[in-house]
Write a protein that holds these residues in place. Structure first.
Motif, PDB file in Angstrom:
ATOM      1  N   LYS A 179      -4.800   0.911  -6.135  1.00  0.00           N
ATOM      2  CA  LYS A 179      -4.737  -0.550  -6.203  1.00  0.00           C
ATOM      3  C   LYS A 179      -5.880  -1.047  -7.079  1.00  0.00           C
ATOM      4  O   LYS A 179      -6.985  -0.510  -6.995  1.00  0.00           O
ATOM      5  CB  LYS A 179      -4.924  -1.143  -4.793  1.00  0.00           C
ATOM      6  CG  LYS A 179      -3.687  -1.132  -3.931  1.00  0.00           C
ATOM      7  CD  LYS A 179      -3.830  -2.076  -2.746  1.00  0.00           C
ATOM      8  CE  LYS A 179      -4.387  -1.373  -1.529  1.00  0.00           C
ATOM      9  NZ  LYS A 179      -4.431  -2.247  -0.340  1.00  0.00           N
ATOM     10  N   GLY A 229      -1.226  -9.532 -10.590  1.00  0.00           N
ATOM     11  CA  GLY A 229      -1.125  -8.212  -9.961  1.00  0.00           C
ATOM     12  C   GLY A 229       0.320  -7.765  -9.819  1.00  0.00           C
ATOM     13  O   GLY A 229       0.658  -6.607 -10.100  1.00  0.00           O
ATOM     14  N   LYS A 230       1.180  -8.675  -9.394  1.00  0.00           N
ATOM     15  CA  LYS A 230       2.603  -8.319  -9.199  1.00  0.00           C
ATOM     16  C   LYS A 230       3.265  -7.975 -10.514  1.00  0.00           C
ATOM     17  O   LYS A 230       4.206  -7.169 -10.547  1.00  0.00           O
ATOM     18  CB  LYS A 230       3.333  -9.488  -8.535  1.00  0.00           C
ATOM     19  CG  LYS A 230       2.876  -9.691  -7.094  1.00  0.00           C
ATOM     20  CD  LYS A 230       4.016  -9.939  -6.133  1.00  0.00           C
ATOM     21  CE  LYS A 230       3.481  -9.890  -4.702  1.00  0.00           C
ATOM     22  NZ  LYS A 230       2.527 -11.009  -4.411  1.00  0.00           N
ATOM     23  N   GLU A 231       2.742  -8.592 -11.604  1.00  0.00           N
ATOM     24  CA  GLU A 231       3.317  -8.280 -12.922  1.00  0.00           C
ATOM     25  C   GLU A 231       2.704  -7.006 -13.501  1.00  0.00           C
ATOM     26  O   GLU A 231       2.891  -6.699 -14.677  1.00  0.00           O
ATOM     27  CB  GLU A 231       3.128  -9.472 -13.872  1.00  0.00           C
ATOM     28  CG  GLU A 231       4.004 -10.659 -13.457  1.00  0.00           C
ATOM     29  CD  GLU A 231       3.806 -11.897 -14.340  1.00  0.00           C
ATOM     30  OE1 GLU A 231       3.363 -11.743 -15.495  1.00  0.00           O
ATOM     31  OE2 GLU A 231       4.089 -13.007 -13.858  1.00  0.00           O
ATOM     32  N   ASN A 260      -2.668 -13.004  -7.700  1.00  0.00           N
ATOM     33  CA  ASN A 260      -1.538 -12.336  -7.042  1.00  0.00           C
ATOM     34  C   ASN A 260      -0.383 -12.164  -8.021  1.00  0.00           C
ATOM     35  O   ASN A 260       0.242 -11.108  -8.085  1.00  0.00           O
ATOM     36  CB  ASN A 260      -1.065 -13.130  -5.826  1.00  0.00           C
ATOM     37  CG  ASN A 260      -2.050 -13.034  -4.674  1.00  0.00           C
ATOM     38  OD1 ASN A 260      -2.917 -12.157  -4.664  1.00  0.00           O
ATOM     39  ND2 ASN A 260      -1.933 -13.941  -3.712  1.00  0.00           N
ATOM     40  N   ARG A 261      -0.099 -13.212  -8.811  1.00  0.00           N
ATOM     41  CA  ARG A 261       1.000 -13.145  -9.766  1.00  0.00           C
ATOM     42  C   ARG A 261       0.711 -12.090 -10.851  1.00  0.00           C
ATOM     43  O   ARG A 261       1.552 -11.267 -11.181  1.00  0.00           O
ATOM     44  CB  ARG A 261       1.244 -14.522 -10.389  1.00  0.00           C
ATOM     45  CG  ARG A 261       2.620 -14.660 -11.012  1.00  0.00           C
ATOM     46  CD  ARG A 261       3.100 -16.102 -11.039  1.00  0.00           C
ATOM     47  NE  ARG A 261       2.053 -17.009 -11.487  1.00  0.00           N
ATOM     48  CZ  ARG A 261       1.591 -17.098 -12.735  1.00  0.00           C
ATOM     49  NH1 ARG A 261       2.097 -16.313 -13.676  1.00  0.00           N
ATOM     50  NH2 ARG A 261       0.643 -17.947 -13.056  1.00  0.00           N
ATOM     51  N   THR A 307      -1.882  -6.193  -0.355  1.00  0.00           N
ATOM     52  CA  THR A 307      -1.020  -5.062  -0.695  1.00  0.00           C
ATOM     53  C   THR A 307      -1.091  -4.823  -2.203  1.00  0.00           C
ATOM     54  O   THR A 307      -0.771  -3.741  -2.687  1.00  0.00           O
ATOM     55  CB  THR A 307       0.439  -5.313  -0.283  1.00  0.00           C
ATOM     56  OG1 THR A 307       0.923  -6.474  -0.969  1.00  0.00           O
ATOM     57  CG2 THR A 307       0.554  -5.551   1.221  1.00  0.00           C
ATOM     58  N   THR A 308      -1.513  -5.858  -2.946  1.00  0.00           N
ATOM     59  CA  THR A 308      -1.648  -5.733  -4.402  1.00  0.00           C
ATOM     60  C   THR A 308      -3.045  -5.291  -4.807  1.00  0.00           C
ATOM     61  O   THR A 308      -3.218  -4.498  -5.724  1.00  0.00           O
ATOM     62  CB  THR A 308      -1.345  -7.103  -5.060  1.00  0.00           C
ATOM     63  OG1 THR A 308      -0.090  -7.571  -4.577  1.00  0.00           O
ATOM     64  CG2 THR A 308      -1.307  -7.004  -6.569  1.00  0.00           C
ATOM     65  N   TYR A 309      -4.042  -5.853  -4.125  1.00  0.00           N
ATOM     66  CA  TYR A 309      -5.432  -5.605  -4.534  1.00  0.00           C
ATOM     67  C   TYR A 309      -6.275  -5.026  -3.404  1.00  0.00           C
ATOM     68  O   TYR A 309      -6.042  -5.327  -2.232  1.00  0.00           O
ATOM     69  CB  TYR A 309      -6.095  -6.935  -4.928  1.00  0.00           C
ATOM     70  CG  TYR A 309      -5.618  -7.537  -6.218  1.00  0.00           C
ATOM     71  CD1 TYR A 309      -6.021  -7.014  -7.448  1.00  0.00           C
ATOM     72  CD2 TYR A 309      -4.790  -8.661  -6.200  1.00  0.00           C
ATOM     73  CE1 TYR A 309      -5.590  -7.603  -8.637  1.00  0.00           C
ATOM     74  CE2 TYR A 309      -4.363  -9.255  -7.392  1.00  0.00           C
ATOM     75  CZ  TYR A 309      -4.769  -8.706  -8.603  1.00  0.00           C
ATOM     76  OH  TYR A 309      -4.360  -9.286  -9.769  1.00  0.00           O
ATOM     77  N   ASP A 336      -3.528 -11.181  -2.087  1.00  0.00           N
ATOM     78  CA  ASP A 336      -2.548 -10.283  -1.476  1.00  0.00           C
ATOM     79  C   ASP A 336      -3.152  -8.882  -1.399  1.00  0.00           C
ATOM     80  O   ASP A 336      -3.377  -8.230  -2.419  1.00  0.00           O
ATOM     81  CB  ASP A 336      -1.293 -10.297  -2.355  1.00  0.00           C
ATOM     82  CG  ASP A 336      -0.217  -9.373  -1.810  1.00  0.00           C
ATOM     83  OD1 ASP A 336      -0.478  -8.677  -0.799  1.00  0.00           O
ATOM     84  OD2 ASP A 336       0.871  -9.348  -2.405  1.00  0.00           O
TER      85      ASP A 336
END
Lengths: 517, 517
Positions: free
Chosen positions: A80, A424-426, A421-422, A102-104, A100
């Motif tokens: 992560k 990271g998700k990308e 968060n955005r 789960t992302t970071y 988030d």
């Protein structure tokens, strides 16, 4: 019965044997590989590596002689990405709460392990609220910090930032612990968020730092409380002169912004209710003076300002217009030469960027804050953001720097959490990978209004969006009710909401607490 | 709007004019009559007189230069007699609570303005209870101290007693206040009660005072808490060795009496519940060791002792039988040479008389405590009594000195309050007037039993009247319930009963508080 001494001592003996091995090792030429070989269990701490263990010349037995230098290494592509947050105020905590996990992975570096709920701090000085009720442990705000294997909270100060190598340097805080030297260590980041806040302005006036108390941290409130109660007790001692008694019990507040006004209000409440009963011998000697160079509560509506002035005057607060020129141990000197003897001096005249901000090699906006663009990025470097009191818009953005308010910091933290968060998700969470990413809507600040209490169950609520705009403004008990409700729902955890409620109820029934701990 | 600056500044100008008059006066040869003439309002403080105001050579600007020397004069025959109480522990506070304030004026001299509810102190170190919940302000225990014109509480230490002239000398406490020098003053008494307590024993072991923390005052609990949380956070820093991590998180308790056992129990509770969750990274490194030279809880029944040993061992406390020889900054050395590295060291090995007791020119019993007769009088002088840990029966009484327990102190305070009330009602309250009085029944101590918690909702209750006697003893959850109920009803004010209850409920629901203030 005590356990068999042989068995119980075994582990202690092992420890002490172990300790002598280490001692020999660290006095011989240092070889990290050898050390790691001898410490096999060290390897399972995947994120850590120790890049040097140095023996310092020992100049005192009480000091620890080994200086550690650790490194939290850069994340691998399959791990992560790591967001490093410097600071644990409104901005940093709101950001961490929103990230988030789960992302970071999150790493927070701050000299205090709690967030201070600043709007209620003034109430703790006089015992209306307990200190604990206004401090929220960071581990409760973002539980991943204490549970996730790659997330950490470090009780430390950031000493330098190396944007080129995506690293921050830190030094542990060991206040009050004379047997421990601070440890230096470095952390690699994928994204860095600078939320280091501000420090109180002294305008270069001599003696402010030495003799005045600020009101920004819990320990400030504790100091004010201890000094106030000490002065109340000292002024009752046989043989003390009238003059000295008046001086000891003269509380001077410099700065008529919301903090200064709220503290004056709380103090006059305390005097009218609790001092009358519990310090009956000296009750006629205690006074509160609020000194302000301009108008009090200058950001509020005219009508509210007049109301506040009347209410404060009615509760016995003396409002003085004056400019402080010099601060001595027992008196302040105003610019017109007037000398004002005091026993307690509280300084709340506004803020300027924290000293570390000045030393950072990053672009600044005109008032010395870190310059950010519309997305709260530091545009000249990769993966660095700044939020809260320590940042301001660069002139190139054409925007005005926002005031140093909890409200602004909180909104920026929320915005940046969503943005990160955005990203990271990308898949652009890792260092140097967000260059091609579309950042989306820029940060826009919408002012929700200002609130301040003025003691005696009265408050001001100014719901205008700016000083020039028209809008609703309220004063009095109703707005006090709104103020308390608004704050109680913003205190972050249910535990603290519960405690603040209990504190208010107890104060109403039993009066304020006056023990000097 | 701010008030007219002219009006608002007037009183400040007056004050500063006044201040320069005083400055001139005190640098000229000091004449008390002149000073009193210039300070007409001073006279209405009937009890006070200032016998000298001296100008000290100023060696630092931050220090106050005038040394006050006050006197609380002897009471007149038509005034209420004055009981002076030295100390604010269990004995002194129970006495003050019981004194009839229509018969006596009360003056209390103590360096702290609250009584510490010692049996619950161990719980505050780990956040089960708040510090405030275990501190009862003296003004709540005896409201006359803050309300009656002839009763006072002075935040001061007693420095000498002049039994011949019925006077005590005191010096104010100014801890942490560098701008104030201590003031010296004297108080005349009609009856004097010495309740100065005891200090922790160090048995002359080097380093105990420097490196160990005692557990007798609220500030001790605060220090333990700060150090424990600091060590938990430091041990998580990158680059720290396994050995250093184990050392930092090794909590050593020396002394297996009720305090040491209760603290070990609370600590292992904290580790098992809160550290697991909130410091997951380092949870496997933290340990508690309890070192005792003999048996733990030696005053308890054999069966209870075995139960306690089992329970503590189950909760992970290591019980070690050993004698501490030397204490260093980061390790202790036992008499068999074993070195025990530690991060936190708590010392609770018993007590000895306070240093001031040794310096008093009063008869002592064999262990160095003030010698009293069956009525708790110091028989060689007039109107002096002593209660609590600092007194013991003279050999001539043929009685054994009682143990230094809260229970004994509380019972002595209650007895003496009744005795003094009776003396006062018979008109013998004033100095030197009780010579012919019949003192009535002597003090008799009846032991009600001992209690101790051992963590995990378990406690021991030993209801035997002495070590040799037979009687009821309980262990387990039921006795934990009895323990908590017994204590909650002994916490003096309703405010604190309420807070202790709320603290326990919150800890149960939300876990312990971990903010480091």
């Amino acid at each position: 019965m005590v356990r068999d001494p042989k068995t119980s001592m075994a582990w202690l003996r092992n420890l002490s044997k172990y300790s002598s091995t280490i001692a020999k090792l660290s006095s011989s030429p240092k070889t990290n590989t050898d050390l790691f070989f001898l410490l096999p269990s060290f390897t399972f701490l995947s994120h850590f590596s120790s890049n040097s263990i140095q023996q310092k010349p020992s100049n005192s037995n009480t000091k620890h002689v080994i200086e550690y230098s650790g490194l939290l290494e850069a994340t691998k592509p399959h791990e992560k990405p790591r967001v490093v947050v410097l600071g644990s105020g409104w901005a940093g905590c709101r950001l961490m709460k929103g990230l988030d996990t789960t992302t970071y992975d999150i790493v927070c570096v701050s000299p205090r392990n709690h967030m201070v709920f600043t709007p209620l701090l003034a109430s703790t000085c006089v015992g209306t609220l307990e200190f604990r009720s206004v401090a929220e442990p960071i581990g409760r705000i973002q539980p991943a910090l204490s549970r996730e294997p790659g997330s950490y909270f470090f009780l430390a100060n950031c000493t330098a930032i190396d944007t080129h190598n995506h690293m921050v340097q830190c030094e542990t805080v060991t206040d009050g612990e004379e047997t421990i030297d601070p440890w230096k260590f470095s952390i690699s980041y994928d994204k860095l968020v600078i939320a280091l806040g501000s420090k109180p302005s002294t305008f270069g006036i001599q003696g402010v730092k030495e003799y005045a108390i600020f009101l920004r941290e819990v320990y400030h409130a504790q100091e004010i409380r201890r000094k106030l109660l000490l002065n109340l007790m000292l002024s009752d001692v046989p043989g003390i002169t009238e003059e000295e008694k008046r001086r000891l019990l003269h509380c001077v507040v410099v700065g008529g912004g919301p903090t200064g006004v709220e503290f004056s209000g709380e103090l006059s409440d305390f005097i009218m209710k609790d001092v009358q009963q519990r310090y009956a011998h000296v009750k006629d000697y205690i006074r509160v003076t609020l000194i302000e160079a301009n108008e009090i509560l200058s950001s509020f509506d005219d009508r509210l300002r007049r109301y506040a002035t009347n209410q404060l005057t009615k509760s016995g607060v003396r409002l003085v217009r004056g400019i402080v020129k010099d601060v001595k141990a027992q008196k302040i000197i105003l610019s017109d030469g007037t000398e004002v003897p005091y026993g307690l001096l509280v300084w709340s005249t506004g803020v300027s960027p924290a000293p570390i901000i000045q030393s950072l090699d990053l672009p600044k906006e005109p008032s010395g804050r870190i310059g950010v663009d519309e997305w709260l990025r530091v545009p000249s470097v990769q993966d660095v953001f700044s939020i809260g009191d320590c940042c301001g818009f660069l002139e190139t953005t054409g925007r005005q720097t926002l005031p140093a308010l909890a409200q602004v910091a909180e909104r920026q933290g929320k915005y940046l959490a969503e943005l990160l968060n955005r990203i990271g998700k990308e898949g652009a969470g890792h260092a140097n990978s967000a260059k091609e990413i579309e950042f989306g809507d820029p940060f826009v600040y919408k002012h929700l209004g200002s609130m301040a209490t003025i003691g005696r169950y009265k408050a001001l609520v100014d719901l205008r969006q700016s000083k020039e705009a028209k809008g609703l403004s309220l004063a009095g008990f109703l707005s006090f009710f709104i103020w308390r409700s608004a704050y109680i729902t913003r205190v972050i955890s249910w535990r603290n909401r519960f405690y603040v409620f209990i504190n208010w109820v107890t104060t109403l029934i039993f009066g304020r607490d006056i023990s000097r701990l």
